[in-house]
Design an enzyme around this catalytic site. Structure first.
Site, PDB file in Angstrom:
ATOM      1  N   ASP A  84       0.795  -1.234   0.000  1.00  0.00           N
ATOM      2  CA  ASP A  84       0.000   0.000   0.000  1.00  0.00           C
ATOM      3  C   ASP A  84       0.829   1.286   0.000  1.00  0.00           C
ATOM      4  O   ASP A  84       0.436   2.301   0.593  1.00  0.00           O
ATOM      5  CB  ASP A  84      -0.986  -0.010   1.186  1.00  0.00           C
ATOM      6  CG  ASP A  84      -2.217  -0.842   0.844  1.00  0.00           C
ATOM      7  OD1 ASP A  84      -2.563  -0.916  -0.349  1.00  0.00           O
ATOM      8  OD2 ASP A  84      -2.809  -1.414   1.763  1.00  0.00           O
ATOM      9  N   ASP A  96      -7.202  -3.840  -5.056  1.00  0.00           N
ATOM     10  CA  ASP A  96      -6.846  -2.525  -4.513  1.00  0.00           C
ATOM     11  C   ASP A  96      -5.506  -2.019  -5.051  1.00  0.00           C
ATOM     12  O   ASP A  96      -5.264  -0.815  -5.147  1.00  0.00           O
ATOM     13  CB  ASP A  96      -6.727  -2.552  -2.978  1.00  0.00           C
ATOM     14  CG  ASP A  96      -7.720  -3.443  -2.285  1.00  0.00           C
ATOM     15  OD1 ASP A  96      -8.179  -4.414  -2.907  1.00  0.00           O
ATOM     16  OD2 ASP A  96      -8.034  -3.192  -1.119  1.00  0.00           O
TER      17      ASP A  96
HETATM   18  N1  GLY Z   1      -7.388  -1.424   0.765  1.00  0.00           N
HETATM   19  C1  GLY Z   1      -8.172  -1.982   1.790  1.00  0.00           C
HETATM   20  C2  GLY Z   1      -9.553  -1.471   1.819  1.00  0.00           C
HETATM   21  O1  GLY Z   1     -10.026  -0.862   0.883  1.00  0.00           O
HETATM   22  O2  GLY Z   1     -10.213  -1.681   2.820  1.00  0.00           O
END
Ligand code: GLY
Length: 399
Positions: free
Chosen positions: A113, A173
């Site tokens: 992330d 994601d």
């Molecule tokens: N990237 C994790 C979420 O959207 O909860």
């Protein structure tokens, strides 16, 4: 090569095409109210950051250890851009030092992330105040992300120990983390970031996105051979469903891949996910937390998925010709859902005591965490959506 991904027609196309643009005063008013709320909230979140989701509509103050902490700093940059109030710049600038410490000391950065954390913080700072140190920090984060690329399977591993069997997967994601890599290539001239980002987006289209344009949340590969194995839910309802926020990350992430690569397949894939998403939104246009649900199921909404999708559609809008089949319907959806969110989901109008901005988001139903709450990403993308609309979509993206 990318497999065929079906593009559904938008069922309520004529209806959405008939929705007028939101009046500017309404957008300005909503943005103004958001900035006022941020100013009030600011003293709690100077040395600490909001928790990923609120509890009873109030965010706690936490250390800079979550994948979500950059969203708060991003809100401060957006507030600064709108208001020019130097206090927002001062605090956001200070945060870039905290994010530097985080990547240099490797504090909770063993995951993919990096884009979520470093685009709205350090890239924003580099863009807005020419902060060279923030640029270097974002490049360190890009290296950290690049190191997660798996040759066997050709993807960026989302979580866990690199190469571990039980975590040998990518997640939808991650498409939102790719802009950090594209940006790093532009800054350094090193093509590897760009090339690996493209490979990851193509692998995602061929695996975590199904042929009907719905998305699994995660997709596993064989850790020994790299062969694609199977899709699996984590935050979605089940392995066959489409988690609304994942679908929204896909819409926006693919539109951003198009911006950086001009690979038409990314634009078409983004459109395919968008049409699937819009067709499964209920009457107020805000999706249930998983697109499998309808009104009868009695499940909660995910307002954060709605604002992420709006930002994705506005990114797409930049590249669609006026004659494009869906352009007007996308604009209508954006106006309709934003009107709904401003009126019925914003804390200004519906929960003034909250220290968040946008009600009725959700973190994780399966863990019963942050259900029907404000979320830090929901607040950020609500502000980004308002900023895009306020600037006639001329806002210089942090992504
Ligand atoms: N990237 C994790 C979420 O959207 O909860």
């Amino acid at each position: 090569m990318i497999k065929d991904i079906r593009i559904e027609s938008i069922e309520k196309k004529i209806y959405y095409e008939s929705i007028p643009y939101l009046p500017k005063y309404l957008i300005k008013d909503a943005l103004h109210n958001a900035v006022l709320k941020l100013k009030k909230t600011l003293p709690t979140f100077i040395d600490k950051f909001p928790s990923p989701a609120s509890q009873n509509q109030v965010f706690d103050a936490i250390e800079n250890i979550e994948w979500t902490t950059g969203f708060w700093t991003g809100e401060l940059w957006l507030a600064y851009e709108y208001s020019q109030d130097p206090i927002f710049k001062e605090v956001a600038h200070k945060h870039t030092l905290d994010f530097r410490k985080r990547i240099v000391e490797k504090i909770e950065v063993e995951h993919h992330d990096m884009g979520f954390i470093y685009c709205p913080t350090c890239i924003a700072s580099y863009q807005l105040e020419n902060n060279e140190q923030a640029k270097e920090t974002a490049l360190l984060a890009a290296d950290n992300l690049l190191a997660r690329f798996q040759e066997k399977g050709q993807f960026l591993q989302a979580w866990g120990e690199l190469g571990a069997k039980d975590n040998y997967r990518l997640i939808i994601d991650c498409l939102m983390n790719l802009p950090l890599l594209y940006w790093a290539s532009q800054i350094t001239g090193n093509k590897e970031y760009h090339d690996k980002a493209i490979i990851h987006y193509i692998t995602s289209c061929n695996t975590v996105i199904r042929s009907d344009a719905s998305a699994f949340h995660t997709f596993f590969f064989d850790h020994e051979t790299g062969a694609p194995s199977h899709g699996a839910a984590r935050q979605g309802f089940n392995d066959e469903s489409a988690w609304a926020r994942g679908q929204a990350w896909g819409i926006y992430g693919l539109a951003l891949s198009y911006r950086y690569t001009r690979d038409f397949r990314a634009l078409e894939a983004s459109r395919a996910l968008a049409n699937y998403f819009i067709n499964r939104c209920p009457e107020d246009h805000v999706p249930y937390w998983d697109l499998i649900f309808t009104k009868e199921d009695g499940h909660v909404r995910d307002s954060s998925a709605a604002v992420i999708a709006v930002c994705g559609l506005l990114e797409l809008d930049k590249f669609l010709e006026d004659t494009d089949l869906d352009k007007k319907a996308y604009q209508g959806y954006v106006s309709a859902v934003m009107q709904e969110l401003i009126t019925n989901y914003s804390t200004t109008k519906n929960c003034p005591e909250s220290n968040g901005l946008l009600l009725h988001g959700i973190y994780n139903w399966n863990f019963q965490s942050g259900v029907d709450e404000c979320t830090s990403w929901g607040d950020y993308f609500y502000m980004e959506a308002l900023t895009r609309l306020y600037t006639d979509n001329e806002w210089e993206s942090y992504w």
